[in-house]
Structure formats: C-alpha cells, structure tokens
Design an enzyme around this catalytic site. Structure first.
Site, PDB file in Angstrom:
ATOM      1  N   GLU A 145     -46.169 -41.687  15.813  1.00  0.00           N
ATOM      2  CA  GLU A 145     -45.838 -42.891  15.043  1.00  0.00           C
ATOM      3  C   GLU A 145     -47.073 -43.798  14.913  1.00  0.00           C
ATOM      4  O   GLU A 145     -47.380 -44.310  13.837  1.00  0.00           O
ATOM      5  CB  GLU A 145     -44.693 -43.640  15.741  1.00  0.00           C
ATOM      6  CG  GLU A 145     -44.028 -44.680  14.878  1.00  0.00           C
ATOM      7  CD  GLU A 145     -42.878 -45.373  15.604  1.00  0.00           C
ATOM      8  OE1 GLU A 145     -42.558 -44.984  16.746  1.00  0.00           O
ATOM      9  OE2 GLU A 145     -42.314 -46.312  15.020  1.00  0.00           O
TER      10      GLU A 145
ATOM     11  N   GLY B 164     -38.200 -52.543  15.644  1.00  0.00           N
ATOM     12  CA  GLY B 164     -37.099 -53.181  16.349  1.00  0.00           C
ATOM     13  C   GLY B 164     -37.052 -52.747  17.803  1.00  0.00           C
ATOM     14  O   GLY B 164     -36.683 -53.521  18.685  1.00  0.00           O
ATOM     15  N   ALA B 165     -37.428 -51.462  18.061  1.00  0.00           N
ATOM     16  CA  ALA B 165     -37.293 -50.938  19.421  1.00  0.00           C
ATOM     17  C   ALA B 165     -38.609 -50.522  20.060  1.00  0.00           C
ATOM     18  O   ALA B 165     -38.655 -50.306  21.264  1.00  0.00           O
ATOM     19  CB  ALA B 165     -36.321 -49.751  19.420  1.00  0.00           C
ATOM     20  N   SER B 166     -39.666 -50.355  19.269  1.00  0.00           N
ATOM     21  CA  SER B 166     -40.958 -50.036  19.895  1.00  0.00           C
ATOM     22  C   SER B 166     -42.081 -50.677  19.107  1.00  0.00           C
ATOM     23  O   SER B 166     -41.897 -51.132  17.971  1.00  0.00           O
ATOM     24  CB  SER B 166     -41.175 -48.522  19.989  1.00  0.00           C
ATOM     25  OG  SER B 166     -41.487 -47.992  18.729  1.00  0.00           O
ATOM     26  N   THR B 167     -43.248 -50.709  19.745  1.00  0.00           N
ATOM     27  CA  THR B 167     -44.422 -51.266  19.060  1.00  0.00           C
ATOM     28  C   THR B 167     -45.604 -50.350  19.351  1.00  0.00           C
ATOM     29  O   THR B 167     -45.697 -49.770  20.438  1.00  0.00           O
ATOM     30  CB  THR B 167     -44.684 -52.725  19.498  1.00  0.00           C
ATOM     31  OG1 THR B 167     -45.710 -53.280  18.678  1.00  0.00           O
ATOM     32  CG2 THR B 167     -45.112 -52.843  20.958  1.00  0.00           C
ATOM     33  N   GLN B 168     -46.474 -50.204  18.365  1.00  0.00           N
ATOM     34  CA  GLN B 168     -47.613 -49.296  18.493  1.00  0.00           C
ATOM     35  C   GLN B 168     -48.935 -50.016  18.255  1.00  0.00           C
ATOM     36  O   GLN B 168     -49.014 -50.893  17.401  1.00  0.00           O
ATOM     37  CB  GLN B 168     -47.539 -48.148  17.472  1.00  0.00           C
ATOM     38  CG  GLN B 168     -46.470 -47.119  17.720  1.00  0.00           C
ATOM     39  CD  GLN B 168     -45.062 -47.629  17.433  1.00  0.00           C
ATOM     40  OE1 GLN B 168     -44.188 -47.603  18.289  1.00  0.00           O
ATOM     41  NE2 GLN B 168     -44.846 -48.129  16.234  1.00  0.00           N
TER      42      GLN B 168
HETATM   43  N1  LIG Z   1     -37.271 -61.035   8.394  1.00  0.00           N
HETATM   44  C1  LIG Z   1     -37.186 -59.765   8.148  1.00  0.00           C
HETATM   45  N2  LIG Z   1     -36.970 -58.947   9.172  1.00  0.00           N
HETATM   46  C2  LIG Z   1     -36.886 -57.647   8.921  1.00  0.00           C
HETATM   47  C3  LIG Z   1     -37.032 -57.122   7.616  1.00  0.00           C
HETATM   48  N3  LIG Z   1     -36.909 -55.783   7.693  1.00  0.00           N
HETATM   49  C4  LIG Z   1     -36.706 -55.514   8.988  1.00  0.00           C
HETATM   50  N4  LIG Z   1     -36.675 -56.638   9.729  1.00  0.00           N
HETATM   51  C5  LIG Z   1     -36.493 -56.770  11.173  1.00  0.00           C
HETATM   52  O1  LIG Z   1     -37.755 -56.548  11.778  1.00  0.00           O
HETATM   53  C6  LIG Z   1     -37.606 -55.711  12.921  1.00  0.00           C
HETATM   54  C7  LIG Z   1     -38.413 -54.500  12.752  1.00  0.00           C
HETATM   55  O2  LIG Z   1     -37.995 -53.829  11.624  1.00  0.00           O
HETATM   56  P1  LIG Z   1     -38.578 -52.407  11.281  1.00  0.00           P
HETATM   57  O3  LIG Z   1     -40.034 -52.460  11.291  1.00  0.00           O
HETATM   58  O4  LIG Z   1     -37.896 -51.901  10.092  1.00  0.00           O
HETATM   59  O5  LIG Z   1     -38.118 -51.631  12.608  1.00  0.00           O
HETATM   60  P2  LIG Z   1     -37.515 -50.196  12.728  1.00  0.00           P
HETATM   61  O6  LIG Z   1     -38.399 -49.253  11.994  1.00  0.00           O
HETATM   62  O7  LIG Z   1     -36.105 -50.185  12.341  1.00  0.00           O
HETATM   63  O8  LIG Z   1     -37.615 -49.966  14.291  1.00  0.00           O
HETATM   64  P3  LIG Z   1     -38.499 -48.931  15.123  1.00  0.00           P
HETATM   65  O9  LIG Z   1     -37.709 -47.687  15.205  1.00  0.00           O
HETATM   66  O10 LIG Z   1     -38.676 -49.572  16.445  1.00  0.00           O
HETATM   67  O11 LIG Z   1     -39.786 -48.771  14.413  1.00  0.00           O
HETATM   68  C8  LIG Z   1     -36.133 -55.486  13.070  1.00  0.00           C
HETATM   69  O12 LIG Z   1     -35.653 -56.448  13.972  1.00  0.00           O
HETATM   70  C9  LIG Z   1     -35.560 -55.741  11.707  1.00  0.00           C
HETATM   71  O13 LIG Z   1     -34.251 -56.223  11.786  1.00  0.00           O
HETATM   72  C10 LIG Z   1     -37.264 -58.030   6.556  1.00  0.00           C
HETATM   73  O14 LIG Z   1     -37.403 -57.652   5.403  1.00  0.00           O
HETATM   74  N5  LIG Z   1     -37.324 -59.345   6.885  1.00  0.00           N
HETATM   75 CA   LIG Z   2     -40.562 -48.615  12.363  1.00  0.00          CA
END
Ligand SMILES: Nc1nc2c(ncn2[C@@H]2O[C@H](COP(=O)(O)OP(=O)(O)OP(=O)(O)O)[C@@H](O)[C@H]2O)c(=O)[nH]1
Ligand SMILES: [Ca+2]
Length: 542
Positions: free
Chosen positions: A219, A248-252
C-alpha cells in the site's frame, strides 16, 4: 537558320528550341510544332558543324526532367516518412481498480494511449465512483452484501468504457486496512467477503484479475509509485516525492531515505525506467484516523475511575457544547485494542475543546518507550530522518483542506487548530450546515492527530513542515495506491528506460520538410547558376 541549328544532333537542338520558342512565344519541347524526338531525328547525323557542344553541357528538357525527378523523389520520401511516423488515431486502453478501503470503496477507471503505455505520465484517471455505504469489511455478518454494493459503480464503468474494450480491460480489487483487521479478527469472514466481491466482479464483461488484501508495504510503495509517476519524477535524475497516506484504519509513510534502512521489513527495492530506488516504507495498522479516534476514546474510557455509573466522557478533542450519547461497543468494536468491562452500554461524549489537552491525549497512543534502532517513529518502528518533499494525501488532505491548513507554517497551523478546537460546537454547525455532523465533529481531533503524527511520530519540524504538500490530485488523477498497483500489475513501468525517438514527431516532420526544401532550393540555384554560365558561354561563341 543559324548554323548550330542544322548540325548538332541533341544539344544544339535544345538551343534551337529555346531560340525558336522565344521568337514565337511557344514554350516546351517542340520544334516548329514537331515533337522533340522527331526534331532530333530530323537533325541527326549532321557532323560538319564546329564543336560548340563542350561549352554548353546543359539541355533544358533533361534538366527539367532531372529536377522534376528529384523533386518528386524528395516529396515521396518526405510523404512516406511523414505517413510512416504519423501517430495513429488515438486508441485508448482501460483499466479498473477498486480501492476497498476500511471506510468505503472507490472504483477508479484509468485510460492510456495504447501505443504509449510504457511512457511515464501516460495513464490518466478517466472516472471515479464512490460505492454507497461502508467499506467491504463492514459486511462480515452479511458477506453477500459486499458484492452487491459494488454493482452500481461497476455498471457505471460499463457505460464509461467503450464496449469493444470491455473484454481486454483488467479489473483489480485491492483491500486495505479494514480487511486486514477483519482477517485478524475473523479469517473465514474475510474470505467470505472476498469471495462475494469476486463473484460480483466476475459477472461483468471485463477481464477479472483478482481480489486480494494488500500488505501495508504494498500500500505504501504503490502510493509512492503513483505520486512519482504522475509527477513524472521517475525518468528524471531529480529527487522523488515521499508519500504520506492517511486512511481510516492505517497510515503509510514511504520515501527514499538518505541513511541506511536498518530494518528489513521497512525496505523495498524497485528498478524503474533504468533507475534503482531503495524505499523506506511503513504502514501503521490501527493508526488511520478512525481507529486512532477509537484508541484515544478507549484510553479515556479505560482511565475513567468509576465504571459502575453512567460515564460522562470529557473529551478535549471535541468542541465545547458537543454532547452525544454513544455506545461503548462503538468504541471497542476493533481488534486494535482490548475491550474494557463497563457496567453501562452507553456513555455521554462531552466536548471541552482544549487543543493542548487534546494533543496530550493523542500522544498517549504513540508508544515511544523503546527503540531497537538508531531512530524510531513510535511503537519501536525504525524511521530514518525524513528527507525531501512529501505528498500527503487521502485524509491528510481532506482534513487539512477542510481546516484551511494546507499552506500554513507549522506555528500558524498549531495556532489555527487551537482556535478551531475551542470554537463552540453550535457555531461550527451553524458555519457548516451541509456537512454531516459525524464528520464535522471530528475535524478538531483529526487535525490534531495529523499534526501530532507528523511532528511527534515522523519527526517533521517547524523548519521542514512546508516540505509537506497536502494534495488530493496530481493532474486529473487522485493520489493513492491504486494507480501504482495497476501500473505494476500491467507491467506498464518497465525496469529499463525504453528507447525514445531522437526527436518528437512534430520536430521530425518539420526537420524533414525544411531539409528537403533546402535541397530543392540548392538544386534550383545550381541549375540557374549553370544556365547563366551556359548562356554566357554561348555569347562567347557567337
Ligand atoms: N472530510 C472528508 N473525509 C473523508 C472523505 N473521504 C473519506 N473521508 C474520511 O477520511 C478517512 C480516510 O478515508 P480514506 O482515505 O478513504 O480511508 P480508507 O481507504 O477507507 O481506509 P484505509 O483502508 O485505512 O486506507 C475516513 O475516516 C473517511 O471517512 C471526504 O471526501 N471528506
Ligand atoms: Ca486508503
């Protein structure tokens, strides 16, 4: 008739023709209306004239024919080379990647010109579709729902991609931290979810290539490839851009470090376009923004002395006036921490809006008590010193963009966050009536987490804070791991630099035309020069 006219067979006849033509106004290769060949034969065989031939080597019809041949030859040559090198009408190829994240799934459609697929920067994002509802890992109790949830976006993909390309369009699904956590928690359930999405994707006319859970290293590395591919850094000797992804659950965190990578797990080698890259990468599972919020709230609940009565959880990361009843289960429904025994199923989440205390509480989720390497980020994970520019995307961008903090200095960022966190909840809601309250309530926490992760975790300083660029897109394409993943699986980034033509097509055509024109002009000038010298030769004779 002049002497020369009657006697010389070929060459003299040419002079005659010219003299006659001038007199009568006629041009061309006729002599008194008789075709040239006939005129030549008529005059043939006469040998008694003085030898004036040597001084007049140019015969007009021969030169004209010669020049015409050369001109036609050059035009043909140029035309052939132009046609040969003309770019064919753009034929696009397509690829689909589903980013099955912990919070939601997005479908990305990419396109690229068929004949330029190995050139950097050629693949572009054509379309993106956000799947309604939560991420696929939320369907553990109802796996079939995971596959069904993808249908709307996949139907859209069918519309966006020309039908004749469907069968050759690869489809990949990559799941990230949400599914990694589900696999840890309930392996069979994660398998069922993957089977469900696979079944759903196979019903489409595309070329299904698999659905799998990406490792944290993949990732991170594919996110790094994406941003550097889109920035066209990979074929240049210039530096690369580090990649910071907050989900939402990990950071890289991924970048090319200056110092040696001390832990094998954090090292990835790539050879791209003839250049070797040794990347440092680490993915912190449970340190995405949603999971850290749970960790932080769980920590606060755990440290509440009296767990027998209803708990009012005072939270400095939420605005003053924020007050909401939440279930204990909603905090502890994660394998990222152990659950805590509480008498009540609910608690009241009360905001106090104190940025300094908020940061203190967030620091508690980073364990900095041990480091088996020369330097660490947190939780005993090796981290070389951050170097160069970084692109920070996903939630790094969503949050900092919302807070209007993408271009501020470190101190200003801190100061603005302090003010924002202390703003009453009522006012925040009034200022942003259209944003869902769940998201709105979490920006103070999320902004503070980002600052703390970057400063305390990754050791960015006020001096290099502005080396971090908060980005959503590069050109038309989103920054994220999906593009890098597809480029890798379709072998679109060659290990060696492909040969490129000496000059671009436009330059080549222009060069050929100018060069041909120069040859024609030179030939004409030579012709005129010899014609003049022939004339003056004739005058000398006469
Ligand atoms: N404000 C805002 N938050 C968002 C948006 N899209 C996603 N998020 C929030 O930002 C966080 C990260 O979103 P993503 O990068 O899509 O995370 P993810 O790919 O679902 O999660 P991972 O599996 O950990 O990578 C989550 O808490 C989402 O609810 C957006 O358009 N606006
Ligand atoms: Ca992601």
């Amino acid at each position: 008739m002049p002497k020369t006219e009657a006697s010389a067979p070929g060459r003299i006849c040419m002079q005659l023709t010219r003299a006659h033509g001038t007199a009568s106004g006629s041009k061309g290769s006729h002599y008194k209306g008789i075709p040239l060949s006939l005129a030549l034969s008529d005059t043939g065989g006469n040998t008694h004239m003085p030898d004036v031939k040597v001084k007049n080597p140019w015969h007009r019809p021969v030169v004209i024919v010669l020049v015409a041949f050369i001109a036609v030859g050059i035009i043909t040559m140029v035309s052939i080379s132009v046609v040969q090198h003309k770019p064919l009408p753009q034929k696009y190829k397509y690829g689909i990647v589903l980013d099955a994240g912990s919070s939601h799934t997005s479908v990305f459609i990419y396109q690229w010109p068929a004949e330029k697929e190995n050139n950097t920067g050629m693949v572009q994002q054509l379309h993106t579709c956000n799947v309604k509802g939560k991420g696929i890992s939320s369907y553990s109790a109802n796996p079939n729902g995971a596959g069904t949830s993808l249908q709307e976006c996949m139907d859209e993909a069918k519309q966006k991609i020309p039908a004749h390309r469907h069968s050759e369009t690869p489809v990949y699904l990559g799941a990230t931290a949400g599914m990694r956590l589900l696999k840890m928690e309930d392996d069979p359930a994660s398998e069922k979810v993957l089977v469900s999405v696979e079944r759903s994707l196979k019903t489409y006319p595309f070329s299904y290539q698999g659905a799998r859970i990406l490792s944290g290293q993949e990732e991170g590395a594919f996110g790094w490839i994406t941003v550097n591919y889109l920035n066209e850094n990979l074929r240049k000797p210039t530096g690369t851009l580090g990649a910071l992804d907050l989900g939402g659950a990990s950071t890289q965190i991924t970048f090319v470090p200056q110092q040696e990578i001390e832990s094998y797990d954090n090292s990835i080698d790539f050879r791209l376009y003839g250049n070797d890259y040794q990347l440092y990468t680490h993915s912190f599972l449970c340190y995405g923004k949603d999971q850290v919020l749970k960790l932080s709230m769980g920590e606060k609940l755990r440290s509440t002395p009296d767990k027998t009565h209803h708990i009012e959880l005072k939270d400095p990361c939420f605005h003053p006036g924020y007050n909401l009843s939440k279930t204990v289960q909603s905090v502890f429904d994660t394998p990222c921490m152990q659950t805590v025994n509480m008498q009540n199923e609910t608690f009241t989440h009360v905001g106090t809006g104190n940025w300094v205390q908020c940061q203190e509480s967030i620091r508690k989720v980073f364990n900095t008590s041990h480091c088996p390497y020369s330097s660490c980020s947190f939780n005993g994970v090796f981290l070389p010193s951050v170097d160069g520019n970084f692109g920070a995307f996903s939630a790094f961008y969503f949050v900092m963009d919302f807070l209007n903090l993408t271009n501020d200095s470190f101190d200003k960022t801190k100061q603005k966050l302090m003010t924002y966190c202390s703003t009453p909840w009522k006012k925040i809601v009034e200022n942003h009536p259209r944003i869902k309250e769940k998201y709105l309530s979490e920006y103070c926490f999320a902004g503070t987490y980002i600052l703390t992760l970057l400063e305390d975790g990754y050791k960015f300083t006020p001096e290099n804070w502005n080396d971090i660029k908060f980005i959503k897109k590069i050109g038309d394409s989103d920054a994220g791991w999906t593009l890098g993943y597809m480029l890798n699986l379709t072998n679109m980034i060659p290990a060696e630099d492909p040969d490129t033509p000496l000059m671009p097509h436009g330059g080549y055509v222009t060069f050929m035309l100018l060069f041909s024109l120069l040859i024609v002009v030179l030939l004409l000038m030579a012709y005129m020069y010899f014609r003049r010298s022939t004339r003056s030769g004739q005058k000398d004779i006469v």
